[in-house]
Design a protein around this motif. Sequence first.
Motif, PDB file in Angstrom:
ATOM      1  N   UNK A   1       0.644  -1.224   0.052  1.00 24.74           N
ATOM      2  CA  UNK A   1       0.033  -0.113   0.120  1.00 24.74           C
ATOM      3  C   UNK A   1       1.070   1.119   0.032  1.00 24.74           C
ATOM      4  N   UNK A   2       2.163   1.207   0.707  1.00 23.14           N
ATOM      5  CA  UNK A   2       3.013   2.347   0.931  1.00 23.14           C
ATOM      6  C   UNK A   2       3.692   2.649  -0.789  1.00 23.14           C
ATOM      7  N   UNK A   3       3.911   1.415  -1.281  1.00 23.39           N
ATOM      8  CA  UNK A   3       4.308   1.736  -2.534  1.00 23.39           C
ATOM      9  C   UNK A   3       3.449   2.323  -3.643  1.00 23.39           C
ATOM     10  N   UNK A   4       2.201   1.878  -3.610  1.00 25.00           N
ATOM     11  CA  UNK A   4       1.210   2.402  -4.262  1.00 25.00           C
ATOM     12  C   UNK A   4       0.985   3.872  -4.207  1.00 25.00           C
ATOM     13  N   UNK A   5       0.918   4.207  -2.851  1.00 25.29           N
ATOM     14  CA  UNK A   5       0.708   5.651  -2.383  1.00 25.29           C
ATOM     15  C   UNK A   5       1.851   6.413  -2.803  1.00 25.29           C
ATOM     16  N   UNK A   6       3.084   6.100  -2.902  1.00 26.14           N
ATOM     17  CA  UNK A   6       4.283   6.663  -3.461  1.00 26.14           C
ATOM     18  C   UNK A   6       4.250   6.898  -4.704  1.00 26.14           C
ATOM     19  N   UNK A   7       3.655   6.002  -5.486  1.00 28.43           N
ATOM     20  CA  UNK A   7       3.434   6.310  -7.041  1.00 28.43           C
ATOM     21  C   UNK A   7       2.296   7.137  -7.077  1.00 28.43           C
TER      22      UNK A   7
END
Length: 158
Positions: A122-128
Motif C-alpha cells: 500500500x505504501x508503494x502504491x501511495x508513493x506512485x
Amino acid sequence: YGEAFALWSYLMGTKDMVTSCQTLMNHTGDADLFKVLEDIMHEAQREEAEVEQLLKEHGVSLPPSPAEKPYSDLESIPVGARFNDSEIAGAISKSVAASLVACSQAMAQCTREDIGMLFGQYHNTNAQISTRLLRLNKDKGWLVMPPIHDHIPQTVTV
C-alpha cells in the motif's frame, strides 16, 4: 492487536478516500485531475475490499461505511460553493501523504510479516500516486512554492 488496529484504521481511511474522491470528482473541471481522482478511488476500493476480507477472516468488526456520493454536474454547483482544481489537488495530495505516513507507521509496528508486507504494498502504491500528483501539480501550475529565503540577518551585538 496492533495489526488489527492498523488495518481497521487504514480501512476507515480508505472508505473516507472513496467518498472524498466521489465528491471531488463532481467539483473538478480538469480531465487529468478527474482521471487521477478516479484511479485513486478505484485503488482505494480495491484496498478496502482486501482489508475488509482480512478483518472478517479474523473476526474483527468493520468500521462504518459512509454513503456513496451521487454524481453531480459541475455546472449545477454554484461557483462560490465549488472547490477549484488547485484546492482539490492540494487536498488529495495531503490525504495521500497522510496515507504514506500511516503505512510507514503500520509497517514499523507490525509483528506479522504478512501484514507488514501488505502495508508495504500500500505504501508503494501511495508513493506512485504521490509522484503522479506532484507531476500534475507542477504541470498545471498548482504547486505553490514558498519564497526562497536567502537573506541571513546580521546579529546585533550590544
